[in-house]
Write a protein that holds these residues in place. Structure first.
Motif, PDB file in Angstrom:
ATOM      1  N   THR A   1      -3.950  19.836  -3.986  1.00  0.00           N
ATOM      2  CA  THR A   1      -3.374  18.497  -4.012  1.00  0.00           C
ATOM      3  C   THR A   1      -4.382  17.488  -3.481  1.00  0.00           C
ATOM      4  O   THR A   1      -5.384  17.848  -2.869  1.00  0.00           O
ATOM      5  CB  THR A   1      -2.086  18.403  -3.170  1.00  0.00           C
ATOM      6  N   ALA A   2      -4.090  16.220  -3.728  1.00  0.00           N
ATOM      7  CA  ALA A   2      -4.917  15.136  -3.217  1.00  0.00           C
ATOM      8  C   ALA A   2      -3.993  14.101  -2.582  1.00  0.00           C
ATOM      9  O   ALA A   2      -2.818  13.997  -2.928  1.00  0.00           O
ATOM     10  CB  ALA A   2      -5.723  14.497  -4.339  1.00  0.00           C
ATOM     11  N   VAL A   3      -4.546  13.342  -1.639  1.00  0.00           N
ATOM     12  CA  VAL A   3      -3.837  12.213  -1.042  1.00  0.00           C
ATOM     13  C   VAL A   3      -4.541  10.958  -1.535  1.00  0.00           C
ATOM     14  O   VAL A   3      -5.752  10.817  -1.368  1.00  0.00           O
ATOM     15  CB  VAL A   3      -3.858  12.278   0.502  1.00  0.00           C
ATOM     16  N   ASP A   4      -3.782  10.073  -2.162  1.00  0.00           N
ATOM     17  CA  ASP A   4      -4.328   8.830  -2.702  1.00  0.00           C
ATOM     18  C   ASP A   4      -3.628   7.634  -2.082  1.00  0.00           C
ATOM     19  O   ASP A   4      -2.422   7.680  -1.819  1.00  0.00           O
ATOM     20  CB  ASP A   4      -4.137   8.760  -4.224  1.00  0.00           C
TER      21      ASP A   4
ATOM     22  N   ASP B   1       2.364  -3.123 -10.209  1.00  0.00           N
ATOM     23  CA  ASP B   1       1.113  -3.362 -10.932  1.00  0.00           C
ATOM     24  C   ASP B   1      -0.027  -2.875 -10.042  1.00  0.00           C
ATOM     25  O   ASP B   1      -0.292  -3.455  -8.987  1.00  0.00           O
ATOM     26  CB  ASP B   1       0.964  -4.854 -11.235  1.00  0.00           C
ATOM     27  N   ILE B   2      -0.688  -1.796 -10.434  1.00  0.00           N
ATOM     28  CA  ILE B   2      -1.743  -1.186  -9.622  1.00  0.00           C
ATOM     29  C   ILE B   2      -2.991  -2.051  -9.648  1.00  0.00           C
ATOM     30  O   ILE B   2      -3.479  -2.426 -10.714  1.00  0.00           O
ATOM     31  CB  ILE B   2      -2.066   0.233 -10.122  1.00  0.00           C
ATOM     32  N   GLU B   3      -3.519  -2.342  -8.464  1.00  0.00           N
ATOM     33  CA  GLU B   3      -4.759  -3.108  -8.354  1.00  0.00           C
ATOM     34  C   GLU B   3      -5.939  -2.238  -7.963  1.00  0.00           C
ATOM     35  O   GLU B   3      -7.065  -2.544  -8.315  1.00  0.00           O
ATOM     36  CB  GLU B   3      -4.574  -4.237  -7.344  1.00  0.00           C
ATOM     37  N   ALA B   4      -5.694  -1.164  -7.217  1.00  0.00           N
ATOM     38  CA  ALA B   4      -6.785  -0.271  -6.810  1.00  0.00           C
ATOM     39  C   ALA B   4      -6.193   1.065  -6.378  1.00  0.00           C
ATOM     40  O   ALA B   4      -5.057   1.129  -5.898  1.00  0.00           O
ATOM     41  CB  ALA B   4      -7.584  -0.876  -5.663  1.00  0.00           C
ATOM     42  N   ILE B   5      -6.980   2.109  -6.570  1.00  0.00           N
ATOM     43  CA  ILE B   5      -6.605   3.453  -6.118  1.00  0.00           C
ATOM     44  C   ILE B   5      -7.809   4.042  -5.397  1.00  0.00           C
ATOM     45  O   ILE B   5      -8.939   3.937  -5.873  1.00  0.00           O
ATOM     46  CB  ILE B   5      -6.211   4.364  -7.290  1.00  0.00           C
ATOM     47  N   GLU B   6      -7.550   4.647  -4.254  1.00  0.00           N
ATOM     48  CA  GLU B   6      -8.616   5.306  -3.497  1.00  0.00           C
ATOM     49  C   GLU B   6      -8.178   6.712  -3.126  1.00  0.00           C
ATOM     50  O   GLU B   6      -7.071   6.908  -2.625  1.00  0.00           O
ATOM     51  CB  GLU B   6      -8.928   4.515  -2.226  1.00  0.00           C
ATOM     52  N   ILE B   7      -9.035   7.688  -3.405  1.00  0.00           N
ATOM     53  CA  ILE B   7      -8.762   9.062  -2.984  1.00  0.00           C
ATOM     54  C   ILE B   7      -9.068   9.145  -1.493  1.00  0.00           C
ATOM     55  O   ILE B   7     -10.186   8.893  -1.060  1.00  0.00           O
ATOM     56  CB  ILE B   7      -9.617  10.070  -3.767  1.00  0.00           C
ATOM     57  N   VAL B   8      -8.061   9.494  -0.703  1.00  0.00           N
ATOM     58  CA  VAL B   8      -8.217   9.572   0.743  1.00  0.00           C
ATOM     59  C   VAL B   8      -8.646  10.971   1.163  1.00  0.00           C
ATOM     60  O   VAL B   8      -9.483  11.143   2.040  1.00  0.00           O
ATOM     61  CB  VAL B   8      -6.898   9.187   1.458  1.00  0.00           C
ATOM     62  N   GLU B   9      -8.065  11.984   0.492  1.00  0.00           N
ATOM     63  CA  GLU B   9      -8.360  13.356   0.896  1.00  0.00           C
ATOM     64  C   GLU B   9      -8.049  14.302  -0.253  1.00  0.00           C
ATOM     65  O   GLU B   9      -7.043  14.145  -0.948  1.00  0.00           O
ATOM     66  CB  GLU B   9      -7.497  13.712   2.125  1.00  0.00           C
ATOM     67  N   LYS B  10      -8.936  15.288  -0.466  1.00  0.00           N
ATOM     68  CA  LYS B  10      -8.659  16.389  -1.394  1.00  0.00           C
ATOM     69  C   LYS B  10      -8.391  17.611  -0.532  1.00  0.00           C
ATOM     70  O   LYS B  10      -9.187  17.946   0.339  1.00  0.00           O
ATOM     71  CB  LYS B  10      -9.837  16.630  -2.328  1.00  0.00           C
ATOM     72  N   ARG B  11      -7.274  18.263  -0.792  1.00  0.00           N
ATOM     73  CA  ARG B  11      -6.852  19.389   0.036  1.00  0.00           C
ATOM     74  C   ARG B  11      -7.144  20.708  -0.649  1.00  0.00           C
ATOM     75  O   ARG B  11      -7.260  20.784  -1.870  1.00  0.00           O
ATOM     76  CB  ARG B  11      -5.356  19.260   0.344  1.00  0.00           C
TER      77      ARG B  11
ATOM     78  N   LEU C   1       0.860  -1.175   0.000  1.00  0.00           N
ATOM     79  CA  LEU C   1       0.000   0.000   0.000  1.00  0.00           C
ATOM     80  C   LEU C   1       0.896   1.225   0.000  1.00  0.00           C
ATOM     81  O   LEU C   1       1.785   1.361   0.839  1.00  0.00           O
ATOM     82  CB  LEU C   1      -0.912   0.004   1.221  1.00  0.00           C
ATOM     83  N   LEU C   2       0.660   2.092  -0.966  1.00  0.00           N
ATOM     84  CA  LEU C   2       1.440   3.306  -1.159  1.00  0.00           C
ATOM     85  C   LEU C   2       0.519   4.495  -0.929  1.00  0.00           C
ATOM     86  O   LEU C   2      -0.559   4.555  -1.509  1.00  0.00           O
ATOM     87  CB  LEU C   2       1.984   3.315  -2.595  1.00  0.00           C
ATOM     88  N   ARG C   3       0.931   5.437  -0.098  1.00  0.00           N
ATOM     89  CA  ARG C   3       0.163   6.674   0.091  1.00  0.00           C
ATOM     90  C   ARG C   3       0.974   7.828  -0.464  1.00  0.00           C
ATOM     91  O   ARG C   3       2.144   8.000  -0.100  1.00  0.00           O
ATOM     92  CB  ARG C   3      -0.151   6.904   1.569  1.00  0.00           C
ATOM     93  N   VAL C   4       0.369   8.585  -1.366  1.00  0.00           N
ATOM     94  CA  VAL C   4       1.064   9.683  -2.029  1.00  0.00           C
ATOM     95  C   VAL C   4       0.221  10.945  -2.012  1.00  0.00           C
ATOM     96  O   VAL C   4      -1.009  10.886  -1.960  1.00  0.00           O
ATOM     97  CB  VAL C   4       1.403   9.340  -3.505  1.00  0.00           C
ATOM     98  N   THR C   5       0.906  12.091  -2.069  1.00  0.00           N
ATOM     99  CA  THR C   5       0.227  13.352  -2.397  1.00  0.00           C
ATOM    100  C   THR C   5       0.598  13.666  -3.841  1.00  0.00           C
ATOM    101  O   THR C   5       1.718  13.406  -4.280  1.00  0.00           O
ATOM    102  CB  THR C   5       0.672  14.521  -1.491  1.00  0.00           C
ATOM    103  N   LEU C   6      -0.364  14.208  -4.575  1.00  0.00           N
ATOM    104  CA  LEU C   6      -0.119  14.567  -5.959  1.00  0.00           C
ATOM    105  C   LEU C   6      -1.010  15.738  -6.338  1.00  0.00           C
ATOM    106  O   LEU C   6      -2.026  15.985  -5.680  1.00  0.00           O
ATOM    107  CB  LEU C   6      -0.355  13.386  -6.891  1.00  0.00           C
ATOM    108  N   PRO C   7      -0.629  16.475  -7.391  1.00  0.00           N
ATOM    109  CA  PRO C   7      -1.470  17.587  -7.818  1.00  0.00           C
ATOM    110  C   PRO C   7      -2.854  17.084  -8.234  1.00  0.00           C
ATOM    111  O   PRO C   7      -2.973  16.063  -8.915  1.00  0.00           O
ATOM    112  CB  PRO C   7      -0.713  18.166  -9.019  1.00  0.00           C
ATOM    113  N   ASP C   8      -3.886  17.789  -7.822  1.00  0.00           N
ATOM    114  CA  ASP C   8      -5.265  17.407  -8.150  1.00  0.00           C
ATOM    115  C   ASP C   8      -5.652  18.055  -9.478  1.00  0.00           C
ATOM    116  O   ASP C   8      -6.506  18.943  -9.535  1.00  0.00           O
ATOM    117  CB  ASP C   8      -6.187  17.839  -7.015  1.00  0.00           C
TER     118      ASP C   8
END
Length: 199
Positions: free
Chosen positions: A43-46, A29-39, A4-11
């Protein structure tokens, strides 16, 4: 094994595509992505659930992601909970299927839902009435009126929330810190569990 990888990235459009490309090139190999927070800062945390190709190392994923403009890896760890992200709606469906067990069942579901190592329910007298397998058998009572971060112990970052007269505590070994959006979700899910149990 899943990571499980948690990243911030430009929204902004294209950010997720660039992230996915970098992860793929580094052997993930990505199996799923979930948006955790929009700031509010754009930026967003996924959270990204991924499998590693044979011979690929988590460090290569981290380096590839951090090399992208505006992307920062907050945390990466093995994800022992299995190969899917457990959405809040699935928790609610499970609780409504067994309303008389909702207050106990929600404790069992919190580790997968919030990607934590354990959950525990503690009474005001310090008695642990429900715990998941990795949870401590004893926990000191803390008075809370809303979901909050708790002081970390030597191993885990902690958060807690009231559930009636009891305290629910979640522990995440090594991080990352609990986000405000996660605390809000925890409060909502516990409130729904109480409502379902009363129905």
């Amino acid at each position: 094994m899943p990571f499980l990888l948690r990243v911030t990235l430009p929204d902004v459009p294209g950010s997720l595509g660039r992230l996915a490309g970098a992860i793929g090139e580094a052997g993930g190999d990505i199996e799923a992505i979930e948006i955790v927070e929009k700031r509010h800062d754009g930026t967003a945390v996924d959270d990204v659930l991924l499998e590693m190709a044979p011979g690929a190392m988590p460090d290569s994923i981290v380096s590839a992601c951090n090399a992208l403009d505006g992307v920062e890896v907050l945390w990466i760890s093995r994800y022992a909970a299995g190969g899917n992200l457990f959405l809040d709606l699935e928790v609610v469906e499970e609780l409504t299927a067994h309303p008389t067990e909702a207050l106990n069942r929600v404790i069992d579901l919190l580790p997968v839902t919030f990607r934590v190592d354990w959950a525990v329910r503690v009474g005001a007298d310090g008695t642990v009435s429900r715990r998941t397998e990795a949870a401590p058998t004893e926990f000191t009572w803390v008075e809370l009126d809303r979901p909050s971060r708790l002081p970390d112990d030597e191993v885990s970052v902690l958060c807690g929330a009231p559930l009636g007269d009891d305290l629910i505590v979640l522990g995440r070994r090594g991080g990352p810190e609990f986000l405000e959006s996660e605390l809000a979700r925890l409060g909502h899910l516990l409130g729904l569990a109480r409502s379902i149990n009363r129905a």
